[in-house]
Scaffold this motif. Structure first.
Motif, PDB file in Angstrom:
ATOM      1  N   SER A 198      33.939  57.730  43.996  1.00 42.64           N
ATOM      2  CA  SER A 198      32.449  57.838  44.590  1.00 42.64           C
ATOM      3  C   SER A 198      31.526  58.666  43.935  1.00 42.64           C
ATOM      4  CB  SER A 198      32.725  58.476  46.277  1.00 42.64           C
ATOM      5  OG  SER A 198      33.252  59.887  45.908  1.00 42.64           O
ATOM      6  N   ALA A 199      32.164  59.415  42.873  1.00 43.73           N
ATOM      7  CA  ALA A 199      31.151  60.355  42.053  1.00 43.73           C
ATOM      8  C   ALA A 199      29.923  59.702  41.766  1.00 43.73           C
ATOM      9  CB  ALA A 199      32.059  60.726  40.884  1.00 43.73           C
ATOM     10  N   PRO A 200      29.685  58.545  41.119  1.00 44.83           N
ATOM     11  CA  PRO A 200      28.382  58.209  40.826  1.00 44.83           C
ATOM     12  C   PRO A 200      27.426  58.017  42.058  1.00 44.83           C
ATOM     13  CG  PRO A 200      30.245  57.015  39.730  1.00 44.83           C
ATOM     14  CD  PRO A 200      30.749  57.574  40.657  1.00 44.83           C
ATOM     15  N   PHE A 201      28.095  57.548  43.155  1.00 45.38           N
ATOM     16  CA  PHE A 201      27.198  57.420  44.275  1.00 45.38           C
ATOM     17  C   PHE A 201      26.733  58.880  44.937  1.00 45.38           C
ATOM     18  CE2 PHE A 201      29.812  53.800  43.987  1.00 45.38           C
ATOM     19  CZ  PHE A 201      28.958  52.793  43.847  1.00 45.38           C
ATOM     20  N   VAL A 202      27.602  60.031  44.753  1.00 45.30           N
ATOM     21  CA  VAL A 202      27.158  61.158  45.035  1.00 45.30           C
ATOM     22  C   VAL A 202      26.223  61.799  44.189  1.00 45.30           C
ATOM     23  CG1 VAL A 202      27.934  63.559  45.171  1.00 45.30           C
ATOM     24  CG2 VAL A 202      29.504  61.934  45.849  1.00 45.30           C
ATOM     25  N   VAL A 203      25.958  61.304  42.940  1.00 44.12           N
ATOM     26  CA  VAL A 203      25.011  61.705  41.934  1.00 44.12           C
ATOM     27  C   VAL A 203      23.803  61.072  42.482  1.00 44.12           C
ATOM     28  CG1 VAL A 203      24.184  61.319  39.515  1.00 44.12           C
ATOM     29  CG2 VAL A 203      26.578  62.085  40.035  1.00 44.12           C
ATOM     30  N   PHE A 204      23.855  59.792  42.631  1.00 48.63           N
ATOM     31  CA  PHE A 204      22.527  58.926  43.084  1.00 48.63           C
ATOM     32  C   PHE A 204      22.113  59.571  44.308  1.00 48.63           C
ATOM     33  CE2 PHE A 204      23.596  55.081  40.499  1.00 48.63           C
ATOM     34  CZ  PHE A 204      22.743  55.597  39.326  1.00 48.63           C
ATOM     35  N   PHE A 226      15.450  59.357  42.897  1.00 41.65           N
ATOM     36  CA  PHE A 226      15.966  58.213  42.355  1.00 41.65           C
ATOM     37  C   PHE A 226      14.939  56.897  42.498  1.00 41.65           C
ATOM     38  CE2 PHE A 226      19.743  55.012  42.536  1.00 41.65           C
ATOM     39  CZ  PHE A 226      19.450  54.584  41.260  1.00 41.65           C
ATOM     40  N   TYR A 227      14.666  56.947  43.730  1.00 39.29           N
ATOM     41  CA  TYR A 227      13.907  55.689  44.273  1.00 39.29           C
ATOM     42  C   TYR A 227      12.345  55.968  43.505  1.00 39.29           C
ATOM     43  CZ  TYR A 227      11.070  52.820  47.252  1.00 39.29           C
ATOM     44  OH  TYR A 227      10.246  51.754  47.702  1.00 39.29           O
ATOM     45  N   LEU A 228      11.927  56.974  43.328  1.00 40.85           N
ATOM     46  CA  LEU A 228      10.555  56.983  42.745  1.00 40.85           C
ATOM     47  C   LEU A 228      10.746  56.781  41.362  1.00 40.85           C
ATOM     48  CD1 LEU A 228       9.241  60.415  44.622  1.00 40.85           C
ATOM     49  CD2 LEU A 228       8.268  58.165  44.773  1.00 40.85           C
ATOM     50  N   PHE A 229      11.849  57.376  40.808  1.00 44.66           N
ATOM     51  CA  PHE A 229      11.934  57.304  39.183  1.00 44.66           C
ATOM     52  C   PHE A 229      12.208  55.722  39.030  1.00 44.66           C
ATOM     53  CE2 PHE A 229      15.146  56.334  35.864  1.00 44.66           C
ATOM     54  CZ  PHE A 229      14.298  57.177  34.818  1.00 44.66           C
ATOM     55  N   SER A 230      13.191  55.067  39.800  1.00 44.12           N
ATOM     56  CA  SER A 230      13.116  53.654  39.289  1.00 44.12           C
ATOM     57  C   SER A 230      11.996  52.923  39.847  1.00 44.12           C
ATOM     58  CB  SER A 230      14.251  53.239  40.405  1.00 44.12           C
ATOM     59  OG  SER A 230      13.954  53.218  41.671  1.00 44.12           O
ATOM     60  N   LEU A 280      20.247  50.362  36.212  1.00 39.82           N
ATOM     61  CA  LEU A 280      20.871  51.453  37.128  1.00 39.82           C
ATOM     62  C   LEU A 280      21.590  52.386  36.070  1.00 39.82           C
ATOM     63  CD1 LEU A 280      22.882  49.686  39.807  1.00 39.82           C
ATOM     64  CD2 LEU A 280      21.086  51.450  40.188  1.00 39.82           C
ATOM     65  N   LEU A 281      22.574  51.838  35.016  1.00 41.09           N
ATOM     66  CA  LEU A 281      22.935  52.718  34.250  1.00 41.09           C
ATOM     67  C   LEU A 281      22.068  53.563  33.353  1.00 41.09           C
ATOM     68  CD1 LEU A 281      25.603  50.119  32.682  1.00 41.09           C
ATOM     69  CD2 LEU A 281      26.084  52.035  34.442  1.00 41.09           C
ATOM     70  N   MET A 282      20.909  53.127  33.118  1.00 41.89           N
ATOM     71  CA  MET A 282      20.058  54.288  32.438  1.00 41.89           C
ATOM     72  C   MET A 282      19.477  55.151  33.401  1.00 41.89           C
ATOM     73  SD  MET A 282      16.059  52.995  31.493  1.00 41.89           S
ATOM     74  CE  MET A 282      15.822  53.132  33.306  1.00 41.89           C
ATOM     75  N   SER A 283      19.295  54.651  34.712  1.00 38.01           N
ATOM     76  CA  SER A 283      18.858  55.496  35.602  1.00 38.01           C
ATOM     77  C   SER A 283      19.786  56.730  35.987  1.00 38.01           C
ATOM     78  CB  SER A 283      18.567  54.925  37.147  1.00 38.01           C
ATOM     79  OG  SER A 283      17.553  53.945  36.889  1.00 38.01           O
ATOM     80  N   TYR A 284      21.192  56.152  35.877  1.00 37.55           N
ATOM     81  CA  TYR A 284      22.395  57.167  36.105  1.00 37.55           C
ATOM     82  C   TYR A 284      22.164  58.334  35.232  1.00 37.55           C
ATOM     83  CZ  TYR A 284      26.887  59.157  37.307  1.00 37.55           C
ATOM     84  OH  TYR A 284      27.826  59.837  37.497  1.00 37.55           O
ATOM     85  N   VAL A 285      21.940  58.020  33.985  1.00 41.28           N
ATOM     86  CA  VAL A 285      22.073  58.917  32.978  1.00 41.28           C
ATOM     87  C   VAL A 285      20.854  60.044  33.039  1.00 41.28           C
ATOM     88  CG1 VAL A 285      21.535  59.610  30.497  1.00 41.28           C
ATOM     89  CG2 VAL A 285      22.609  57.648  31.101  1.00 41.28           C
ATOM     90  N   VAL A 286      19.818  59.603  33.907  1.00 42.62           N
ATOM     91  CA  VAL A 286      18.704  60.742  34.014  1.00 42.62           C
ATOM     92  C   VAL A 286      19.226  61.719  35.197  1.00 42.62           C
ATOM     93  CG1 VAL A 286      16.468  61.004  34.937  1.00 42.62           C
ATOM     94  CG2 VAL A 286      16.987  59.247  33.109  1.00 42.62           C
TER      95      VAL A 286
END
Length: 398
Positions: free
Chosen positions: A318-324, A331-335, A379-385
């Motif tokens: 679940s760690a990536p989803f905690v980050v998001f 995240f919504y605005l950035f994307s 998504l992966l690009m967004s995850y880095v940020v």
């Protein structure tokens, strides 16, 4: 660094004794929203990742009501804490009003943030500013949040339950039994058609055809996040409030809470589907059956996540989803901003997004899978940020 160690470090940033399932649920929801909003090409999208054409539903139709439900859960947790401290109600309403205004303003910003670089005669003032879409996802969330806070502050459990009942049944009755007419004097009643319903008529009357999403709909232009359909959305948030009360009830065990969510979830899914036989499930109209059904799915999924993560302690995945989820609004605005920039940056005579899809993803993966892989890459690009912000404990609060 191994995956196990990485996940432990991510999860260790969260406060102790926090219900992790709720954070993961929020993260899963925003991840799904960004995924379905950013295909490589809208001409090639797997059906489950599209909204239902009209009546009925797809998994994508669950995403926005899940956010509304989560808003209600958060309102319950925060308001219960503030009222326990004796915080003045008017002060809480003032703060909620400011937050709602910020959300509404951010929604308008996204509606305006686009410029067509490929049309020499494009006028941003005429095409965007003078015909800005008034309502939208963030605008609805802001309005629902404010109304929900007011109801929670001035009504107890019984009052809130009556509000849910009144909003859902009242919306059905209004949509079915109040007549309306078009510019030619033709009277309609009880229609639930694309561009022909009481909700569409009201959007067309108040917002105008230039300021709604379906501006070409006939006989009435309307918005899927329109005025009248925002009222049943409040009922979905209030259902989240009841869930928030359940989650913060110290007299009940976590297993008991989980069983309660699962039972209510299954019951509401069945009830929503049955209600849909009378008042069809429809996201664009946000029908009462849609609220009941989606609330059931929210409870069921949150219950399953609670059992899996907080009871069985299967947490690392679940760690990536905690980050998001920790920065869901950002995240919504950035994307949304980056996606628009990709559409505005020219590569020859096409956009950067179009070039990436046609020159990179489609040749390698094919049309459908290339479109999906583009969304996954986004998504992966967004995850880095989002990961960098999370590690630095930078959280965007509205």
């Amino acid at each position: 660094m191994g995956w196990h160690i990485y996940c432990e470090k991510i999860l260790s940033i969260l406060p102790k004794n926090r219900l992790l399932a709720l954070d993961v649920f929020r993260g899963l929801t925003i991840t799904a929203m960004v995924l379905v909003n950013n295909p490589g090409s809208w001409s090639y999208v797997y059906p489950p990742m599209l909204h239902a054409q009209w009546h009925g539903w797809t998994p994508t139709d669950l995403i926005f009501p899940f956010f509304v439900f989560i808003v209600g859960v958060s309102v319950a947790i925060v308001m219960n804490r503030e009222m326990a401290k004796g915080t003045n109600k008017l002060s809480l309403i003032k703060n909620a009003s400011v937050r709602a205004a910020k959300l509404f303003g951010l929604g308008l910003f996204l509606a305006l943030f686009y410029f067509n670089v490929f049309a020499a005669d494009y006028s941003w003032v005429e095409s965007k500013l003078m015909s800005v879409r008034v309502m939208g996802v963030l605008q609805r969330l802001g309005l629902v949040f404010l109304v929900t806070v007011i109801i929670v502050l001035y009504f107890g459990r019984l009052g809130r339950a009556l509000w849910i009942t009144g909003l859902l049944l009242g919306y059905w009755a209004i949509m079915m039994f109040i007549p309306y007419s078009d510019s030619n004097g033709v009277v309609y009643q009880g229609l639930l058609q694309h561009g022909n319903s009481l909700a569409a008529w009201l959007d067309n009357l108040i917002l105008g055809s230039e300021h709604v999403y379906y501006s070409k709909a006939q006989p009435f232009a309307f918005d899927p996040e329109g005025i009248l359909s925002t009222f049943p959305a409040v009922a979905g948030a209030l259902a989240g409030v009841f869930t928030g009360d359940l989650l913060t009830d110290k007299s009940r065990s976590l297993i008991n809470k989980t069983k309660t969510m699962l039972c209510w979830g299954l019951g509401l899914i069945i009830a929503g589907e049955l209600y849909g036989l009378v008042f069809p499930i429809n996201k664009a109209l946000w029908t009462s059956s849609f609220v009941v059904m989606t609330t059931g799915w929210a409870l069921l999924i949150l219950g399953l996540l609670t059992w899996l993560i907080d009871i069985k302690s299967y947490k690392n995945w679940s760690a990536p989803f905690v980050v998001f989820g920790a920065n869901a609004i950002l995240f919504y605005l950035f994307s949304a901003v980056v996606a628009r920039l990709f559409m505005m940056i020219p590569i020859g005579n096409i956009s950067l997004q179009g070039w990436l899809y046609h020159q990179v993803y489609s040749p390698i993966f094919g049309n459908l899978n290339g479109s999906l892989m583009y969304a996954i890459s986004f998504l992966l690009m967004s995850y880095v940020v989002m990961h960098v912000l999370y590690k630095k404990k930078i959280f965007f609060k509205v």
